[in-house]
Design a protein around this motif. Structure first.
Motif, PDB file in Angstrom:
ATOM      1  N   ALA A  92       0.848  -1.193   0.000  1.00 20.82           N
ATOM      2  CA  ALA A  92       0.000   0.000   0.000  1.00 20.82           C
ATOM      3  C   ALA A  92       0.885   1.245   0.000  1.00 20.82           C
ATOM      4  N   LEU A  93       0.522   2.194  -0.831  1.00 21.90           N
ATOM      5  CA  LEU A  93       1.238   3.469  -0.910  1.00 21.90           C
ATOM      6  C   LEU A  93       0.231   4.590  -0.733  1.00 21.90           C
ATOM      7  N   ARG A  94       0.638   5.632  -0.040  1.00 20.65           N
ATOM      8  CA  ARG A  94      -0.265   6.772   0.168  1.00 20.65           C
ATOM      9  C   ARG A  94      -0.127   7.736  -1.001  1.00 20.65           C
ATOM     10  N   ARG A  95      -1.222   7.946  -1.686  1.00 22.19           N
ATOM     11  CA  ARG A  95      -1.226   8.858  -2.824  1.00 22.19           C
ATOM     12  C   ARG A  95      -0.842  10.258  -2.356  1.00 22.19           C
ATOM     13  N   GLY A  96       0.044  10.886  -3.099  1.00 25.28           N
ATOM     14  CA  GLY A  96       0.444  12.252  -2.795  1.00 25.28           C
ATOM     15  C   GLY A  96       1.606  12.372  -1.825  1.00 25.28           C
ATOM     16  N   HIS A  97       2.109  11.258  -1.300  1.00 27.71           N
ATOM     17  CA  HIS A  97       3.233  11.303  -0.370  1.00 27.71           C
ATOM     18  C   HIS A  97       4.519  10.941  -1.093  1.00 27.71           C
ATOM     19  N   TYR A  98       5.587  11.644  -0.771  1.00 33.60           N
ATOM     20  CA  TYR A  98       6.884  11.426  -1.410  1.00 33.60           C
ATOM     21  C   TYR A  98       7.408  10.013  -1.130  1.00 33.60           C
ATOM     22  N   LEU A  99       7.889   9.365  -2.172  1.00 36.14           N
ATOM     23  CA  LEU A  99       8.514   8.043  -2.022  1.00 36.14           C
ATOM     24  C   LEU A  99       9.994   8.171  -2.301  1.00 36.14           C
ATOM     25  N   ARG A 100      10.804   7.694  -1.399  1.00 39.05           N
ATOM     26  CA  ARG A 100      12.247   7.690  -1.628  1.00 39.05           C
ATOM     27  C   ARG A 100      12.590   6.643  -2.684  1.00 39.05           C
ATOM     28  N   ASP A 101      13.762   6.798  -3.298  1.00 33.01           N
ATOM     29  CA  ASP A 101      14.176   5.886  -4.373  1.00 33.01           C
ATOM     30  C   ASP A 101      14.210   4.435  -3.911  1.00 33.01           C
ATOM     31  N   TYR A 102      14.654   4.189  -2.668  1.00 32.73           N
ATOM     32  CA  TYR A 102      14.732   2.800  -2.208  1.00 32.73           C
ATOM     33  C   TYR A 102      13.342   2.176  -2.093  1.00 32.73           C
ATOM     34  N   ALA A 103      12.328   2.982  -1.764  1.00 31.84           N
ATOM     35  CA  ALA A 103      10.963   2.470  -1.678  1.00 31.84           C
ATOM     36  C   ALA A 103      10.440   2.121  -3.073  1.00 31.84           C
ATOM     37  N   ILE A 104      10.753   2.956  -4.049  1.00 28.22           N
ATOM     38  CA  ILE A 104      10.351   2.677  -5.432  1.00 28.22           C
ATOM     39  C   ILE A 104      11.054   1.429  -5.934  1.00 28.22           C
ATOM     40  N   ARG A 105      12.342   1.276  -5.620  1.00 32.16           N
ATOM     41  CA  ARG A 105      13.077   0.059  -6.024  1.00 32.16           C
ATOM     42  C   ARG A 105      12.462  -1.175  -5.384  1.00 32.16           C
ATOM     43  N   PHE A 106      12.046  -1.074  -4.122  1.00 33.95           N
ATOM     44  CA  PHE A 106      11.408  -2.198  -3.441  1.00 33.95           C
ATOM     45  C   PHE A 106      10.131  -2.603  -4.171  1.00 33.95           C
ATOM     46  N   VAL A 107       9.308  -1.621  -4.527  1.00 35.46           N
ATOM     47  CA  VAL A 107       8.055  -1.916  -5.233  1.00 35.46           C
ATOM     48  C   VAL A 107       8.351  -2.578  -6.573  1.00 35.46           C
ATOM     49  N   LEU A 119       6.165  -3.522 -13.228  1.00 34.26           N
ATOM     50  CA  LEU A 119       6.025  -2.071 -13.073  1.00 34.26           C
ATOM     51  C   LEU A 119       7.372  -1.381 -13.246  1.00 34.26           C
ATOM     52  N   THR A 120       7.336  -0.202 -13.834  1.00 34.55           N
ATOM     53  CA  THR A 120       8.541   0.627 -13.922  1.00 34.55           C
ATOM     54  C   THR A 120       8.504   1.652 -12.794  1.00 34.55           C
ATOM     55  N   ALA A 121       9.640   2.258 -12.528  1.00 33.28           N
ATOM     56  CA  ALA A 121       9.703   3.293 -11.492  1.00 33.28           C
ATOM     57  C   ALA A 121       8.765   4.450 -11.852  1.00 33.28           C
ATOM     58  N   GLU A 122       8.704   4.785 -13.136  1.00 38.50           N
ATOM     59  CA  GLU A 122       7.822   5.873 -13.566  1.00 38.50           C
ATOM     60  C   GLU A 122       6.351   5.529 -13.329  1.00 38.50           C
ATOM     61  N   GLN A 123       5.965   4.292 -13.546  1.00 34.55           N
ATOM     62  CA  GLN A 123       4.584   3.876 -13.286  1.00 34.55           C
ATOM     63  C   GLN A 123       4.244   3.980 -11.795  1.00 34.55           C
ATOM     64  N   VAL A 124       5.195   3.639 -10.945  1.00 36.68           N
ATOM     65  CA  VAL A 124       4.974   3.739  -9.498  1.00 36.68           C
ATOM     66  C   VAL A 124       4.816   5.206  -9.115  1.00 36.68           C
ATOM     67  N   ARG A 125       5.708   6.058  -9.635  1.00 37.02           N
ATOM     68  CA  ARG A 125       5.610   7.495  -9.336  1.00 37.02           C
ATOM     69  C   ARG A 125       4.269   8.058  -9.810  1.00 37.02           C
ATOM     70  N   GLU A 126       3.840   7.660 -11.006  1.00 37.90           N
ATOM     71  CA  GLU A 126       2.569   8.147 -11.558  1.00 37.90           C
ATOM     72  C   GLU A 126       1.389   7.687 -10.702  1.00 37.90           C
ATOM     73  N   ALA A 127       1.474   6.488 -10.141  1.00 36.65           N
ATOM     74  CA  ALA A 127       0.396   5.993  -9.294  1.00 36.65           C
ATOM     75  C   ALA A 127       0.310   6.781  -7.991  1.00 36.65           C
ATOM     76  N   VAL A 128       1.457   7.215  -7.479  1.00 36.45           N
ATOM     77  CA  VAL A 128       1.488   7.956  -6.217  1.00 36.45           C
ATOM     78  C   VAL A 128       1.170   9.434  -6.451  1.00 36.45           C
ATOM     79  N   PHE A 129       1.672   9.980  -7.565  1.00 33.35           N
ATOM     80  CA  PHE A 129       1.435  11.380  -7.925  1.00 33.35           C
ATOM     81  C   PHE A 129       0.785  11.442  -9.291  1.00 33.35           C
ATOM     82  N   PRO A 130      -0.506  11.126  -9.384  1.00 38.87           N
ATOM     83  CA  PRO A 130      -1.157  11.144 -10.709  1.00 38.87           C
ATOM     84  C   PRO A 130      -1.172  12.549 -11.291  1.00 38.87           C
ATOM     85  N   LYS A 131      -0.969  12.623 -12.591  1.00 42.53           N
ATOM     86  CA  LYS A 131      -1.022  13.915 -13.279  1.00 42.53           C
ATOM     87  C   LYS A 131      -2.480  14.332 -13.396  1.00 42.53           C
ATOM     88  N   THR A 132      -2.714  15.599 -13.157  1.00 46.48           N
ATOM     89  CA  THR A 132      -4.079  16.098 -13.267  1.00 46.48           C
ATOM     90  C   THR A 132      -4.358  16.464 -14.716  1.00 46.48           C
TER      91      THR A 132
END
Length: 78
Positions: free
Chosen positions: A40-55, A62-75
């Motif tokens: 589980a990831l909280r939408r809108g909260h910063y994820l450190r690189d190690y957390a993205i690598r873990f996911v 999933l790519t790192a960019e897909q994980v970032r997009e899921a946490v910080f969706p573009k409006t």
């Protein structure tokens, strides 16, 4: 460390043929039910690189960019 005793159950990914030369790998996938892990990831909260690598290690599809997009969706409109 091999002591010549008993049976151990480990994930196949933990077995290394060169290091574990005295041990045998026996497939046992049919003995165990599938196991689902959820992250589980909280939408809108910063994820450190190690957390993205873990996911991405847990979900290689999933790519790192897909994980970032899921946490910080573009409006719309960006």
């Amino acid at each position: 460390m091999e002591l010549g005793l008993g049976v151990g159950i480990i994930a196949a990914m933990a077995f290394h043929p060169a290091r574990d030369a005295g041990l045998r790998l026996l497939p046992a996938g049919g003995l165990f039910a599938a196991n689902t892990t959820r992250i589980a990831l909280r939408r809108g909260h910063y994820l450190r690189d190690y957390a993205i690598r873990f996911v991405t290690c847990c979900a290689p599809s999933l790519t790192a960019e897909q994980v970032r997009e899921a946490v910080f969706p573009k409006t719309v409109g960006e």
